[in-house]
Scaffold this motif. Structure first.
Motif, PDB file in Angstrom:
ATOM      1  N   PRO A  39       0.810  -1.223   0.000  1.00 39.85           N
ATOM      2  CA  PRO A  39       0.000   0.000   0.000  1.00 39.85           C
ATOM      3  C   PRO A  39       0.842   1.271   0.000  1.00 39.85           C
ATOM      4  N   LEU A  47       1.586   2.419  -3.488  1.00 42.84           N
ATOM      5  CA  LEU A  47       0.354   2.872  -4.127  1.00 42.84           C
ATOM      6  C   LEU A  47      -0.036   4.264  -3.639  1.00 42.84           C
ATOM      7  N   ALA A  48       0.222   4.524  -2.361  1.00 39.73           N
ATOM      8  CA  ALA A  48      -0.122   5.833  -1.814  1.00 39.73           C
ATOM      9  C   ALA A  48       0.844   6.915  -2.279  1.00 39.73           C
ATOM     10  N   ARG A  58      -0.362   3.598  -9.467  1.00 35.44           N
ATOM     11  CA  ARG A  58      -1.811   3.408  -9.391  1.00 35.44           C
ATOM     12  C   ARG A  58      -2.438   3.498 -10.780  1.00 35.44           C
ATOM     13  N   LEU A  60      -7.393  -0.579   4.767  1.00 36.82           N
ATOM     14  CA  LEU A  60      -7.245   0.354   3.656  1.00 36.82           C
ATOM     15  C   LEU A  60      -8.546   1.052   3.296  1.00 36.82           C
ATOM     16  N   ASP A  87      -8.666   4.684   4.214  1.00 38.04           N
ATOM     17  CA  ASP A  87      -7.602   5.540   3.703  1.00 38.04           C
ATOM     18  C   ASP A  87      -8.184   6.532   2.694  1.00 38.04           C
ATOM     19  N   GLN A 113      -6.884   8.252   0.395  1.00 42.73           N
ATOM     20  CA  GLN A 113      -6.359   8.176  -0.965  1.00 42.73           C
ATOM     21  C   GLN A 113      -6.591   6.813  -1.597  1.00 42.73           C
ATOM     22  N   LEU A 114      -6.274   5.743  -0.856  1.00 47.60           N
ATOM     23  CA  LEU A 114      -6.377   4.404  -1.425  1.00 47.60           C
ATOM     24  C   LEU A 114      -7.793   3.848  -1.377  1.00 47.60           C
ATOM     25  N   TRP A 163      -9.757   4.629  -4.506  1.00 47.22           N
ATOM     26  CA  TRP A 163      -9.116   4.001  -5.663  1.00 47.22           C
ATOM     27  C   TRP A 163      -9.371   2.501  -5.687  1.00 47.22           C
TER      28      TRP A 163
END
Length: 304
Positions: free
Chosen positions: A265, A268-269, A275, A294, A297, A299-300, A303
């Motif tokens: 993760p 990815l962040a 991403r 997650l 989160d 941001q994630l 997504w």
């Protein structure tokens, strides 16, 4: 002959009931109320010829519980000439306070400590040898499976027996064909094992399927090893932020093109380009380890 209240009995035709104790005798009905171990409702036993219920005689070496909750061992029983069928029998037992003679009303026979035949015999619970030979047969078959598959059990080629939750998860995905399944098992290892069973079967059906695993850094290497050792021996690629920053552009492209990719993760962040690339790849199988961590989160979460 009627059983006096308090004596111990057993049913020869239903040994699975275990030891019973006579609660009372009804003279009018010529029947006894017997409470067998593990039950809460007394059974009515008729006083008639041919009844399968008999007085239970304890034997030396048998373990019993006393009224104060302590355990004792039966040393000897009263001589046969001193035993009467219309009254409780007495036994000499050795307990915490030494040897003493007690009536069976004050003794509770304990069940066998293990399912082994000798313990069953000592506790008067022997029901024939079929259980012993059934276990023997099962062990023999399991040994044959391990020998034929080089220590790989037959079920989905898993190297260790799957848990009930793992089997349930695999069945839901493989047979019900659910596109999503949440493996809410207590530990990360159990969740990984359950997901591995699903991956094993899906990859067995189509070995060329691509796999993307999103896993925290602490578990990422375990996923790499699991996919290699238990899913066909094909290598996987682990991609984390440290490896990404040390790699040149060509190496980064090769990492992202892996058919079996395990990413953390953190990368990815931190890396929007990663991403964006993964979003455009049509992976056949997607595993999100610790997804509950997650989901919140900022941001994630959206997504994913």
């Amino acid at each position: 002959m009627p059983f006096p209240p308090g004596v111990l009995v057993r049913d020869l035709e239903a040994p699975e009931l275990g030891v019973g104790r006579v609660l009372r005798y009804d003279d009018e009905q010529r029947a006894s109320d017997v409470l067998f171990e593990g039950t809460t409702t007394p059974r009515v036993v008729r006083d008639e010829a041919g009844s399968s219920v008999r007085r239970l005689r304890l034997h030396p070496g048998q373990t019993v519980r006393l009224l104060d909750g302590s355990e004792a061992e039966v040393i000897s029983a009263a001589p046969a000439e001193d035993r009467r069928d219309d009254e409780p029998w007495s036994y000499t037992v050795r307990g915490p306070s030494g040897e003493e003679e007690l009536e069976e009303l004050k003794l509770e026979p304990l069940p066998p400590r293990t399912p082994e035949p000798l313990d069953q015999l000592r506790a008067l619970r022997w029901r024939g040898g079929w259980r012993f030979f059934a276990r023997w047969n099962l062990q023999d078959k399991a040994g044959g499976w391990e020998g034929e598959t080089e220590a790989l059990p037959a079920w989905l080629a898993k190297r260790e027996p799957p848990s009930a939750a793992a089997v349930y998860a695999a069945r839901e995905v493989l047979y019900a064909r659910k596109p999503h399944f949440v493996l809410s098992l207590p530990t990360a290892a159990e969740r990984r094992d359950a997901a591995t069973l699903v991956l094993l079967q899906l990859l067995h059906e189509e070995p060329e399927r691509s796999v993307l695993v999103i896993s925290p850094g602490a578990s990422a290497q375990s996923w790499v090893e699991t996919l290699y050792l238990e899913a066909g021996g094909r290598p996987s690629t682990r991609l984390d932020l440290g490896l990404w920053e040390r790699s040149d552009e060509l190496t980064r492209d090769e990492l992202l093109d892996s058919e079996r990719l395990v990413v953390t993760p953190t990368i990815l962040a931190e890396r929007e380009e990663v991403r964006a690339y993964l979003s455009g790849e049509p992976y056949d199988l997607l595993v999100i380890d610790d997804a509950h961590l997650l989901a919140d989160d900022e941001q994630l979460g959206p997504w994913l």
